[in-house]
Design a protein around this motif. Sequence first.
Motif, PDB file in Angstrom:
ATOM      1  N   ALA A 198       0.810  -1.233   0.000  1.00  0.00           N
ATOM      2  CA  ALA A 198       0.000   0.000   0.000  1.00  0.00           C
ATOM      3  C   ALA A 198       0.841   1.279   0.000  1.00  0.00           C
ATOM      4  O   ALA A 198       0.319   2.357  -0.267  1.00  0.00           O
ATOM      5  N   VAL A 199       2.121   1.162   0.316  1.00  0.00           N
ATOM      6  CA  VAL A 199       2.944   2.384   0.394  1.00  0.00           C
ATOM      7  C   VAL A 199       4.246   2.233  -0.395  1.00  0.00           C
ATOM      8  O   VAL A 199       4.698   1.126  -0.671  1.00  0.00           O
ATOM      9  N   THR A 200       4.814   3.400  -0.726  1.00  0.00           N
ATOM     10  CA  THR A 200       6.181   3.401  -1.267  1.00  0.00           C
ATOM     11  C   THR A 200       7.062   3.854  -0.106  1.00  0.00           C
ATOM     12  O   THR A 200       7.021   5.014   0.289  1.00  0.00           O
ATOM     13  N   GLU A 201       7.815   2.912   0.446  1.00  0.00           N
ATOM     14  CA  GLU A 201       8.552   3.241   1.668  1.00  0.00           C
ATOM     15  C   GLU A 201       9.806   4.068   1.350  1.00  0.00           C
ATOM     16  O   GLU A 201      10.534   3.763   0.406  1.00  0.00           O
ATOM     17  N   GLU A 202      10.010   5.106   2.150  1.00  0.00           N
ATOM     18  CA  GLU A 202      11.215   5.958   1.993  1.00  0.00           C
ATOM     19  C   GLU A 202      12.406   5.238   2.617  1.00  0.00           C
ATOM     20  O   GLU A 202      12.359   4.871   3.790  1.00  0.00           O
ATOM     21  N   VAL A 203      13.449   5.070   1.874  1.00  0.00           N
ATOM     22  CA  VAL A 203      14.654   4.412   2.405  1.00  0.00           C
ATOM     23  C   VAL A 203      15.841   5.370   2.271  1.00  0.00           C
ATOM     24  O   VAL A 203      16.341   5.584   1.173  1.00  0.00           O
ATOM     25  N   PRO A 204      16.292   5.920   3.382  1.00  0.00           N
ATOM     26  CA  PRO A 204      17.430   6.843   3.297  1.00  0.00           C
ATOM     27  C   PRO A 204      18.770   6.101   3.287  1.00  0.00           C
ATOM     28  O   PRO A 204      18.828   4.898   3.539  1.00  0.00           O
ATOM     29  N   ILE A 205      19.815   6.852   3.037  1.00  0.00           N
ATOM     30  CA  ILE A 205      21.177   6.375   3.305  1.00  0.00           C
ATOM     31  C   ILE A 205      21.342   6.602   4.819  1.00  0.00           C
ATOM     32  O   ILE A 205      20.865   7.625   5.329  1.00  0.00           O
ATOM     33  N   VAL A 206      21.985   5.695   5.533  1.00  0.00           N
ATOM     34  CA  VAL A 206      22.187   5.938   6.967  1.00  0.00           C
ATOM     35  C   VAL A 206      23.677   5.802   7.304  1.00  0.00           C
ATOM     36  O   VAL A 206      24.275   4.737   7.121  1.00  0.00           O
ATOM     37  N   ILE A 207      24.226   6.914   7.789  1.00  0.00           N
ATOM     38  CA  ILE A 207      25.651   6.918   8.167  1.00  0.00           C
ATOM     39  C   ILE A 207      25.760   7.432   9.594  1.00  0.00           C
ATOM     40  O   ILE A 207      25.260   8.528   9.900  1.00  0.00           O
ATOM     41  N   GLY A 208      26.347   6.656  10.443  1.00  0.00           N
ATOM     42  CA  GLY A 208      26.490   7.055  11.847  1.00  0.00           C
ATOM     43  C   GLY A 208      25.136   7.371  12.489  1.00  0.00           C
ATOM     44  O   GLY A 208      25.034   8.259  13.333  1.00  0.00           O
ATOM     45  N   GLY A 209      24.112   6.680  12.068  1.00  0.00           N
ATOM     46  CA  GLY A 209      22.776   6.880  12.646  1.00  0.00           C
ATOM     47  C   GLY A 209      22.014   8.041  12.029  1.00  0.00           C
ATOM     48  O   GLY A 209      20.853   8.266  12.366  1.00  0.00           O
TER      49      GLY A 209
END
Length: 566
Positions: free
Chosen positions: A60-71
Amino acid sequence: MLSAWARTVRGGRALERSMSSIVELPKIQDFGVENEPVLEYRQGSKERAALVQELQQTAAVTEEVPIVIGGKNIKEGEPRYQVMPHDHSKKIAKFYYASEKTIQKAIKVSVDAQERWDRSPLQERVRIWQTAAELMAGAYRQKLNAATMLGQSKSVVQAEIDSAAELIDFFRFNVYFLKENAKYQPISENPSVTRNSLRFRGIDGFIAAISPFNFTAIGGNLAYTPALMGNGVVWKPSDTALLSNWRIFNIMREAGMPDGVVNFVPADGPTFGRVITTSPNLAGINFTGSVPTFNWLWNEVGKNLKHYHNYPRLIGECGGKNYHFVHPSADVQTVVNATIRSAFEYCGQKCSACSRIYVPKSLADAIKHGLLVERAKLKIGDPTDFKIFSAAVIDDKAFDRITGYIKNAKNNSKNTIIGGGEFDNSKGYFVQPTIIETSDPHDKLMTEEIFGPVLAMYVYDDCDVDKTMALIGSSTKFALTGAVFSKDKNFLQKALQELKMTAGNFYLNDKSTGSVVGQQPFGGGRMSGTNDKAGGPGYVMRWTSPQSIKETFVPLTDIDYPYMRD
Ligand SMILES: NC(=O)c1ccc[n+]([C@@H]2O[C@H](COP(=O)([O-])OP(=O)(O)OC[C@H]3O[C@@H](n4cnc5c(N)ncnc54)[C@H](O)[C@@H]3O)[C@@H](O)[C@H]2O)c1
Ligand SMILES: N[C@@H](CCC=O)C(=O)O
């Protein structure tokens, strides 16, 4: 009497004891380990209801996936999308490619975090891994399965054996193997004089984990096994497995993984490869994917060798041209069923999938008939339909590559498509399970990795068993998996010898796919990879730079050897 020096060299009785050990041996709680059960998803079952609900929520959604560096979350550049391979109009995740500068930042954060992380007690790391395994087996099982089914187009059972069972097994078994490996401590002949120990350290620098699309579990293993052993990691997931890999990353955070130890860095492959191989801090590459990509990485490392602080460890599990070899004594039904499963489950996109079969003339009609009958029953479609056998291939590039082989076969008089051959990418990247008979055992259908639902068949004269068996190793450089089918024990003995180097995972009367962590440690030789056997006891040891420590508790009172005073 031995001098103090000699006593510390060869042991001996301590006369005086001035100190005691300051080196703590790893304390890891003892526990047994078992493979995670594969759930059945029968009509009316709890797991099926939970999965259906999660599939609806994920779709049902397009999930946002960020880059994660050091939290810290980073979103930069043009957004990109992971689509459902079986319905490419549907976007399942929105993500970003890290720029060169951002990849460099991730490297710095990993290198800085490594030093702190490597000092954390092993028992604490073990606790995080065990907590994660419980979360994967329980609260998040269906989230992982749903992301794998929708994002990588896996059927229910193919998701369950991957993003549930295998992933959980990797986390539990690697901890178990770590504990088993830590049991070995070097000999201390007289521990009150000198005490020897061996401790595991991470490797000074960072590990780049570069994972493929086809197994969610492999992403988890590549990124987190080096971390378990005290390393800082920059993880580049595959664009087409992004959502499932993102879910693993979040489970690890919830389980207690400190920020910065594993950094989640989606990126363009060649850009990522260039930045990591030119960093002096590169301590290792944990790669699974195709031969050309690994060859490229290896070459780049070679070119940059003089800039590094370490010799980077290069672990690459690559492609295959996996075979089923049928002896005239084989059980036809076993051959047919095993081959259909191996060649066509998950559209032949397992690195272990059978893509060439050698069949004796005496059994050819029966085996062809069986394969065609079974092939015709396979339902190909949307993976949320619990009745399908397999779904779509991963993306447009895979579709073009696989259908290229099929088109080529249609125009080649040596090849005959005896089953399937149709494809359609109007809604999803669908390729029907295809069986092609060839009269040329050196045709590219018999020698190149296709990585799709295409099975090449070569029929040999029964009197040419030995000659044909020799082709297995001589016609390709791959040596990943292989299976031999025969009821003749003498022949199986012979095959064990003759085919020894043709497969890292070798099966007798079973299909070439389906290895299980802790049961069939996995990996191939020759150009199929470095064969470090994921799911086996040696794998964790590839990610440590062990240190030997000798402690001496008696004073050193002289320099001379006794014979000098004689
Ligand atoms: N032997 C094994 O255990 C095993 C397991 C799974 C898959 N595989 C193999 O993986 C392949 C399929 O996976 P794939 O299509 O994702 O492989 P791939 O080589 O295309 O990609 C693997 C990863 O490498 C990245 N990449 C691509 N070019 C790069 C570069 N120049 N530098 C750094 N990273 C780069 C990709 O983005 C991806 O994350 C098949 O050949 C299959 O046999 C092997
Ligand atoms: N472990 C899997 C293959 C993993 C590669 O894609 C099997 O044995 O089928």
